[in-house]
Design a protein around this motif. Sequence first.
Motif, mmCIF file in Angstrom:
data_model
loop_
_atom_site.group_PDB
_atom_site.id
_atom_site.type_symbol
_atom_site.label_atom_id
_atom_site.label_comp_id
_atom_site.label_asym_id
_atom_site.label_seq_id
_atom_site.Cartn_x
_atom_site.Cartn_y
_atom_site.Cartn_z
ATOM 1 N N ILE A 146 0.658 -1.176 -0.039
ATOM 2 C CA ILE A 146 -0.055 0.002 0.049
ATOM 3 C C ILE A 146 0.889 1.216 0.060
ATOM 4 C CG2 ILE A 146 -1.860 -1.134 1.236
ATOM 5 C CD1 ILE A 146 -0.738 0.229 3.687
ATOM 6 N N ASP A 147 0.049 2.388 -0.332
ATOM 7 C CA ASP A 147 0.913 3.629 -0.105
ATOM 8 C C ASP A 147 0.261 4.404 0.959
ATOM 9 O OD1 ASP A 147 0.916 6.757 -0.581
ATOM 10 O OD2 ASP A 147 2.307 6.157 -2.235
ATOM 11 N N LYS A 148 1.122 4.747 2.079
ATOM 12 C CA LYS A 148 0.532 5.334 3.098
ATOM 13 C C LYS A 148 1.228 6.779 3.043
ATOM 14 C CE LYS A 148 -0.690 3.143 6.712
ATOM 15 N NZ LYS A 148 -1.929 3.337 6.757
ATOM 16 N N ASP A 149 0.594 7.620 2.846
ATOM 17 C CA ASP A 149 0.997 9.125 2.914
ATOM 18 C C ASP A 149 2.274 9.426 2.013
ATOM 19 O OD1 ASP A 149 -1.068 9.943 4.390
ATOM 20 O OD2 ASP A 149 -0.015 9.413 6.330
ATOM 21 N N GLY A 150 2.327 8.723 0.903
ATOM 22 C CA GLY A 150 3.470 8.794 0.028
ATOM 23 C C GLY A 150 4.616 7.976 0.394
ATOM 24 N N VAL A 151 4.416 7.009 1.105
ATOM 25 C CA VAL A 151 5.465 6.002 1.751
ATOM 26 C C VAL A 151 5.021 4.632 1.131
ATOM 27 C CG1 VAL A 151 6.681 5.001 3.598
ATOM 28 C CG2 VAL A 151 6.236 7.187 3.598
ATOM 29 N N LEU A 152 5.844 3.876 0.547
ATOM 30 C CA LEU A 152 5.513 2.307 0.258
ATOM 31 C C LEU A 152 5.676 1.701 1.482
ATOM 32 C CD1 LEU A 152 5.286 0.429 -2.112
ATOM 33 C CD2 LEU A 152 7.687 0.049 -1.871
ATOM 34 N N CYS A 153 4.581 1.068 1.862
ATOM 35 C CA CYS A 153 4.170 -0.058 2.803
ATOM 36 C C CYS A 153 4.146 -1.456 2.624
ATOM 37 C CB CYS A 153 3.544 0.699 3.831
ATOM 38 S SG CYS A 153 4.016 2.102 4.775
ATOM 39 N N TYR A 154 4.355 -2.549 3.445
ATOM 40 C CA TYR A 154 3.837 -3.630 3.304
ATOM 41 C C TYR A 154 2.888 -3.744 4.420
ATOM 42 C CZ TYR A 154 7.479 -5.197 0.013
ATOM 43 O OH TYR A 154 8.332 -5.445 -1.086
ATOM 44 N N HIS A 155 1.642 -4.358 4.002
ATOM 45 C CA HIS A 155 0.608 -4.473 4.985
ATOM 46 C C HIS A 155 0.807 -5.893 5.481
ATOM 47 C CE1 HIS A 155 -3.100 -3.754 6.917
ATOM 48 N NE2 HIS A 155 -3.616 -4.729 6.751
ATOM 49 N N ILE B 70 4.628 -1.619 7.455
ATOM 50 C CA ILE B 70 6.035 -1.469 7.494
ATOM 51 C C ILE B 70 6.887 -1.160 6.065
ATOM 52 C CG2 ILE B 70 6.602 -3.777 7.148
ATOM 53 C CD1 ILE B 70 8.582 -3.628 9.580
ATOM 54 N N HIS B 71 7.790 -0.089 6.296
ATOM 55 C CA HIS B 71 8.531 0.393 5.401
ATOM 56 C C HIS B 71 9.633 -0.866 5.015
ATOM 57 C CE1 HIS B 71 11.759 2.975 3.403
ATOM 58 N NE2 HIS B 71 10.721 3.151 2.422
ATOM 59 N N PRO B 72 9.497 -1.610 3.660
ATOM 60 C CA PRO B 72 10.307 -2.721 3.460
ATOM 61 C C PRO B 72 11.799 -2.206 3.533
ATOM 62 C CG PRO B 72 9.335 -2.097 1.473
ATOM 63 C CD PRO B 72 8.640 -1.082 2.614
ATOM 64 N N LYS B 73 12.342 -1.318 3.172
ATOM 65 C CA LYS B 73 13.749 -1.022 3.223
ATOM 66 C C LYS B 73 14.200 -0.599 4.428
ATOM 67 C CE LYS B 73 15.770 -0.112 -0.419
ATOM 68 N NZ LYS B 73 16.636 -0.950 -0.947
ATOM 69 N N THR B 74 13.728 -0.051 5.040
ATOM 70 C CA THR B 74 14.142 0.417 6.660
ATOM 71 C C THR B 74 13.709 -0.503 7.562
ATOM 72 O OG1 THR B 74 12.527 2.065 6.907
ATOM 73 C CG2 THR B 74 14.844 2.848 5.685
ATOM 74 N N ASP C 19 1.323 5.100 15.860
ATOM 75 C CA ASP C 19 1.531 5.675 14.551
ATOM 76 C C ASP C 19 2.932 6.391 14.514
ATOM 77 O OD1 ASP C 19 -1.104 5.368 13.097
ATOM 78 O OD2 ASP C 19 -1.630 5.980 15.013
ATOM 79 N N ILE C 20 3.776 6.422 13.546
ATOM 80 C CA ILE C 20 4.943 6.808 13.436
ATOM 81 C C ILE C 20 4.960 8.290 13.397
ATOM 82 C CG2 ILE C 20 5.166 7.057 10.856
ATOM 83 C CD1 ILE C 20 8.214 5.747 11.359
ATOM 84 N N ASP C 21 6.056 9.199 13.963
ATOM 85 C CA ASP C 21 5.957 10.467 13.897
ATOM 86 C C ASP C 21 6.072 11.080 12.431
ATOM 87 O OD1 ASP C 21 9.312 11.199 13.767
ATOM 88 O OD2 ASP C 21 8.847 9.539 14.944
ATOM 89 N N GLU C 22 5.939 12.477 12.338
ATOM 90 C CA GLU C 22 6.055 12.659 10.874
ATOM 91 C C GLU C 22 7.420 13.008 10.304
ATOM 92 O OE1 GLU C 22 3.985 13.547 8.347
ATOM 93 O OE2 GLU C 22 2.283 12.609 9.861
ATOM 94 N N GLY D 208 8.690 11.450 7.058
ATOM 95 C CA GLY D 208 9.447 12.137 6.151
ATOM 96 C C GLY D 208 10.543 11.548 5.602
ATOM 97 N N MET D 209 11.453 10.894 6.435
ATOM 98 C CA MET D 209 12.697 10.266 6.134
ATOM 99 C C MET D 209 12.409 9.021 5.187
ATOM 100 S SD MET D 209 14.666 10.349 9.652
ATOM 101 C CE MET D 209 16.025 9.424 8.779
ATOM 102 N N ALA D 210 11.304 8.118 5.611
ATOM 103 C CA ALA D 210 11.000 7.062 4.619
ATOM 104 C C ALA D 210 10.610 7.560 3.169
ATOM 105 C CB ALA D 210 10.003 6.350 5.203
ATOM 106 N N ARG D 211 9.787 8.481 3.290
ATOM 107 C CA ARG D 211 9.173 9.284 1.943
ATOM 108 C C ARG D 211 10.298 9.484 1.213
ATOM 109 N NH1 ARG D 211 6.405 12.921 4.049
ATOM 110 N NH2 ARG D 211 4.539 11.657 4.639
#
Length: 501
Positions: A300-309, A389-393, A436-439, A443-446
């Motif tokens: 999924i895309d969560k606020d411009g960040v690629l995530c695995y659900h 979860i952000h797969p890269k980090t 929920d993660i802080d902005e 932003g770093m993940a984005r």
Amino acid sequence: MGKLIWIILLGSGLSGLVVFLPLAIGGFEALINFSVAKELRITEGNVLWDKWKKAPIPVYFKARIFNLTNPEEIQRGSKPILNELGPYVYLETLEKFDITPDDETDTIRYRIVHTYHFRPELSNGSVDDMITFINIPLVGMAKAAHDFTDDGFMLSTMDNMISERGEKLTKTHTVKEFLFDGFSVQAFLDFLNDPIVQASGEAEIPEEFKDGKMSLLEGKNGTSDGWYRVGTGKQVSSDFARIYTWNDNSSVRVWKDNSCNAINGTDGMFYSPFITEDKELEFFASQLCRSLKFVHTETIDKDGVLCYHYEMDETIYQNVEKNPANWCFCPEKDVSKCNINGLIHLSPCAHGAPLFVSHPHFFGGDEFLRDSVVGLNPNREKHVGYFDIHPKTAMTLEVRHRFQFNMMVQQWPSMQTFAKVQSTMLPIFWIEESADIDEESKGMARLLDRILSTWSFIKWILLLMFTTLTGAGVFLMQQYNKANKTQLLNKKLNPENFIKQ
């Protein structure tokens, strides 16, 4: 001039390809991965240390309690009617203490202390609300008695002795007594200390009873659930946060087989980076004495960040017939008796009390579980736990862990309290831990996603550009050489040259 042009073009193109090709075929991603792995290490002084030591974002613990609205009728055989109360919301603080690194094994040892603070402004109700619930110690003691003997007279005598001390099938107390502060179990202590009971040689007083009180979250506020030793990830990034031991043991000693006793995964706060879609993620839930497995269900895309659900692997809740691997989690000698879908057995982890874990409202479980009570309304969005979860980090952007705790109440004709009770898997309460993660972190993940996305586009442009320069250089070089050859040939074939000769 022509020679200079093709030399510049060819030199630029070839130089660009020499530098660019290694980056294009994976070198750039490798540099990014190296930078990520370098930061995702549990080392004092790096950017992760403070966040690893103490959760930097608010974690909320939400309890929803099933109030029994017809307690007298339940004892006469009626179907339990439930009224869900709450949520009662607590701010949960998670902080690590007594941190001891071990450079030789590339591990670090610590305790996690959980502290809960009630947040009335976020809650639907007060901790002084009165609730009626099943008498958990009574049901647990009755089950233990039936496991010990099937003698009707002994069972009836035990039931009478407890009833004479004022205990009934249900209890009514405040929310704070139910969850943390505790309600009196002195009647059970008096029963267990009775000379007649002591003479049986089987009267063991549970540790939780010794202070004369019991709560559902006994000893959980301001305390630690044990000692963890995990990998730091300094040498091998896949070892980051992976549990090696809990309370100095590499496995628990609760279930029937090593495969079920194994401690797998992390403590649930962090995971190792570079996650692929087919990777299963696990964390050890000490309260359940086991590890839980989660599987990727969608991207999924969560606020411009690629995530695995990720959601919990449903095979965990399957009976032994559907999932034979669950045999060692079945406390029964005859594993075919563990034939209900939608439940996790908890009794070996709860001093033998007939406790079970499920999705809230028995979502996904056998239909008869919901039909045996009134007041449940399962809903996937509300009742299925997950994390994104952000797969890269391996940065967790959103967490919703959801579990319902239930008790098996059985009809036992030899005991007056249970003689007419309808055998029921009775929901007690369900919890949700959310964060929920802080902005800033989001932003770093984005930014990282945008860099990689931009690179995947730019590398083709650069490849085309350097290839074009190289091709143009080769073409002009050929044209230049061809022109030189023609000029030499014409010079040789010039009639004036023959006349001079």
